[in-house]
Write a protein that holds these residues in place. Sequence first.
Motif, mmCIF file in Angstrom:
data_model
loop_
_atom_site.group_PDB
_atom_site.id
_atom_site.type_symbol
_atom_site.label_atom_id
_atom_site.label_comp_id
_atom_site.label_asym_id
_atom_site.label_seq_id
_atom_site.Cartn_x
_atom_site.Cartn_y
_atom_site.Cartn_z
ATOM 1 N N UNK A 143 2.608 35.042 32.007
ATOM 2 C CA UNK A 143 2.907 34.144 33.176
ATOM 3 C C UNK A 143 1.983 34.104 34.082
ATOM 4 N N UNK A 144 1.365 33.100 34.822
ATOM 5 C CA UNK A 144 0.426 33.073 35.758
ATOM 6 C C UNK A 144 0.735 31.718 36.602
ATOM 7 N N UNK A 145 -0.107 31.559 37.585
ATOM 8 C CA UNK A 145 0.249 30.540 38.698
ATOM 9 C C UNK A 145 0.331 29.028 37.936
ATOM 10 N N UNK A 146 -0.279 28.944 36.827
ATOM 11 C CA UNK A 146 -0.482 27.570 36.351
ATOM 12 C C UNK A 146 0.531 27.349 35.399
ATOM 13 N N UNK A 147 1.199 28.438 34.818
ATOM 14 C CA UNK A 147 2.576 28.357 34.015
ATOM 15 C C UNK A 147 2.477 29.309 33.030
ATOM 16 N N UNK A 148 3.196 29.067 31.689
ATOM 17 C CA UNK A 148 3.473 30.198 30.699
ATOM 18 C C UNK A 148 2.700 30.149 29.406
ATOM 19 N N UNK A 149 2.520 31.188 28.730
ATOM 20 C CA UNK A 149 1.952 31.166 27.367
ATOM 21 C C UNK A 149 3.083 31.762 26.515
ATOM 22 N N UNK A 150 3.510 31.066 25.487
ATOM 23 C CA UNK A 150 4.819 31.488 24.871
ATOM 24 C C UNK A 150 4.560 31.561 23.516
ATOM 25 N N UNK A 151 5.169 32.702 22.903
ATOM 26 C CA UNK A 151 4.893 33.167 21.475
ATOM 27 C C UNK A 151 6.044 32.394 20.914
ATOM 28 N N UNK A 152 5.717 31.333 19.692
ATOM 29 C CA UNK A 152 6.824 30.759 19.006
ATOM 30 C C UNK A 152 7.105 31.582 17.866
ATOM 31 N N UNK A 153 8.620 31.979 17.720
ATOM 32 C CA UNK A 153 8.933 32.546 16.614
ATOM 33 C C UNK A 153 9.765 31.909 15.748
ATOM 34 N N UNK A 154 9.914 30.706 15.725
ATOM 35 C CA UNK A 154 10.582 29.602 14.699
ATOM 36 C C UNK A 154 10.668 28.384 15.312
ATOM 37 N N UNK A 155 10.875 27.650 14.232
ATOM 38 C CA UNK A 155 10.989 26.078 14.627
ATOM 39 C C UNK A 155 11.902 25.286 13.313
ATOM 40 N N UNK A 156 12.579 24.236 13.967
ATOM 41 C CA UNK A 156 13.297 23.429 13.333
ATOM 42 C C UNK A 156 13.252 21.910 14.047
ATOM 43 N N UNK A 157 14.080 21.195 13.268
ATOM 44 C CA UNK A 157 14.140 19.578 13.856
ATOM 45 C C UNK A 157 15.713 19.210 14.043
ATOM 46 N N UNK A 158 15.959 18.437 14.941
ATOM 47 C CA UNK A 158 17.311 18.041 15.393
ATOM 48 C C UNK A 158 17.238 16.488 15.461
ATOM 49 N N UNK A 159 18.126 15.709 14.664
ATOM 50 C CA UNK A 159 18.201 14.580 14.419
ATOM 51 C C UNK A 159 18.814 13.680 15.518
ATOM 52 N N UNK A 160 18.272 12.541 15.949
ATOM 53 C CA UNK A 160 19.123 11.973 16.956
ATOM 54 C C UNK A 160 20.567 11.377 16.633
ATOM 55 N N UNK A 161 21.380 11.372 17.739
ATOM 56 C CA UNK A 161 22.394 10.805 17.552
ATOM 57 C C UNK A 161 22.574 9.524 17.002
ATOM 58 N N UNK A 162 23.681 9.387 16.187
ATOM 59 C CA UNK A 162 23.878 7.821 15.812
ATOM 60 C C UNK A 162 25.426 7.364 16.177
ATOM 61 N N UNK A 163 25.619 6.131 16.466
ATOM 62 C CA UNK A 163 24.485 5.069 16.669
ATOM 63 C C UNK A 163 23.611 5.377 17.828
ATOM 64 N N UNK A 164 22.363 4.863 17.999
ATOM 65 C CA UNK A 164 21.665 4.820 18.979
ATOM 66 C C UNK A 164 22.091 4.083 20.274
ATOM 67 N N UNK A 165 22.130 4.519 21.233
ATOM 68 C CA UNK A 165 22.767 4.043 22.606
ATOM 69 C C UNK A 165 21.575 3.546 23.480
ATOM 70 N N UNK A 166 21.484 2.167 23.925
ATOM 71 C CA UNK A 166 20.766 1.852 24.791
ATOM 72 C C UNK A 166 21.548 1.411 26.308
ATOM 73 N N UNK A 167 21.289 1.860 27.180
ATOM 74 C CA UNK A 167 21.834 1.474 28.524
ATOM 75 C C UNK A 167 20.943 0.582 29.245
#
Length: 259
Positions: free
Chosen positions: A58-82
Amino acid sequence: MAAATIFYVERVPSAGEQVVLDGDEGHHAARVLRMRAGEPVMVCDGAGEVGDGVVASVDRAGLTINVTGRWSVGAATPKVTVVQALPKSDRSELAVDLAVEAGADEIVPWQAQRCVSRWDAKAAKGRQRWEAVARAASRQSRRANLPMVADLHSTVQLAEFVGARVAGGAVVLVLHESAQSGLSTLKERLSSAPAVVLVVGPEGGVADEELGVLTAAGAVPVRLGPTVLRTSSAAAVALGALGVLTDRWTGGPLVHGER
């Protein structure tokens, strides 16, 4: 496991790589949340790609993050527009915040006839502010998919928008206190539709001429219940109802370590 804080990045790297969190997100993490090395976090690109991570430094500008895993999340259906008619200034951000927390996938600002607020020459600035509110609400509600905020629409433009969405199979609903049918009567149509559009009027309600234009374009007037809701809360209540009437709430919460 305790919920990890989520941050938005341009790209979620693969496990074993690092990502630098700077800019507004980095400032929020380092100076507001006061994140520390070793804390678990999640990073997300706002389009469904999510990564587990641990703060490396951590420094004043932000963070450095070690990524340990990755996955995908689908969008909810039906799509809703307001489609949100511009509320009064003190309720404008609240309307966006509640709609996003309740799951709106897209927000369309609408300059309705009875709107007290007028964006006029401030349309670009107004949209940017709504985008910032939507991003903050997405972080608060731990969303993997950031909602899009469209340009300001006039009623003529909205009618064209509604017609195009109806042609694509969407169900377009105008929330109106005088409607004869309730939202629950459309359960079958809603559960099979690829998309739903909710049109929310301003404090003074949707004008008769506007309602006529929108219904001519294919929209259906509906009421939410026996009470009249504020324009700032109507979309959130309707989204809650849609969560029950459709499969939008079948997925679980975004949890650190999920696969």
